[in-house]
Design an enzyme around this catalytic site. Sequence first.
Site, PDB file in Angstrom:
ATOM      1  N   SER A  11      28.845 -10.806 -24.694  1.00 22.38           N
ATOM      2  CA  SER A  11      27.846  -9.750 -24.878  1.00 22.38           C
ATOM      3  C   SER A  11      27.678  -8.933 -23.594  1.00 22.38           C
ATOM      4  O   SER A  11      27.474  -7.712 -23.639  1.00 22.38           O
ATOM      5  CB  SER A  11      26.502 -10.352 -25.314  1.00 22.38           C
ATOM      6  N   HIS A  65      14.522  -5.317 -38.817  1.00 17.21           N
ATOM      7  CA  HIS A  65      14.204  -6.017 -40.064  1.00 17.21           C
ATOM      8  C   HIS A  65      12.785  -6.544 -39.923  1.00 17.21           C
ATOM      9  O   HIS A  65      12.412  -7.061 -38.872  1.00 17.21           O
ATOM     10  CB  HIS A  65      15.198  -7.159 -40.292  1.00 17.21           C
TER      11      HIS A  65
END
Length: 345
Positions: A11, A65
């Site tokens: 990442s 979300h």
Amino acid sequence: KKNSIAKKNQSWINAIENNFKVDDYESLIPNADLVINLTPDKEHHHVVQVLQKLMKKNSCLGYSHGFNIVEFGEIIRKDITVIMVAPKCPGTEVREEYKRGFGVPTLIAVHNENDIRQIGLDIAKAWSFSIGSHRAGVLESSFIAEVKSDLMGEQTILCGMLQTASLLCYEKLIANKNDPAYASKLIQNGWETITESLKHGGITLMMDRLSNASKIRAYNISEKIKKILSSLFQKHMNDIISGEFSHKMMQDWQNNNKQLLDWRNKNKNTSFEKAPVYHNKIPEQEYYDHGILMIAILKAGIELSFETMLNSGIIAESAYYESLHELPLIANTIARKKLYEMNKV
């Protein structure tokens, strides 16, 4: 995380290669006007608790979300504006669509209990614009509507049916003495090829790729599937609206995802996942001609998901995003790594 920076993990590499500023929470968050939480749902409570201690007054917290707000019931510091930008596809596809100069349809929302300065909607619009969603369509929604429709779409046509249908169709082809390698490729790449027509012309265009005789056959099969699965789809919707589904999922979180990991392991060991590679090219039209059952399953699943959500009070645009429009993007993940990637993202 500091250890991720020290180890220079994947990442970190991705962020550096794409010219993002990389530093630890304590260095970046106190100066940020907008902090976006893109961690898995299971991690949200802990992450949000930490973020609130670091975020400056009158800053903004973004979600992709709304599960943490709606199902968990997270309470956010009142001076923090809370918004949501929910692209209707996996995160990997958001990036890919942006790179090719387009974007994905997105729902945006403001958590009304955390919008004291009445700026949430403007920030959500700007965020959705920055990822290219304005090119595909941005729909104002609510945290509750996004969560309920998202869960319903995932559990039925988007993930549930694609996964189950892949396994069943493969078993049927093998039972009919088809080459395992060919059967595997027909299904793995077939979903992506067939659903591409949905992007351009919906169910009508998908069906029009068939001969008249095949079209009638696909229609009749889809009607039978709808009758068989109608009550199951309604049960899923009822469990999602009532919170029963989320309650069971959070219980599994507390049990170290035992049920989830067991399901993943079973999928990993299916004959479909382990099938040999087919090296020859399958012509595009052949996916349609040999995929009549797959087309019937898609038609039935899309219509059932849409109708069930609509009957539960979810607006048509949101139900459409979660039943048809996101489907090709989910199918792309199967084409890349069969069911493994779909279950991971």
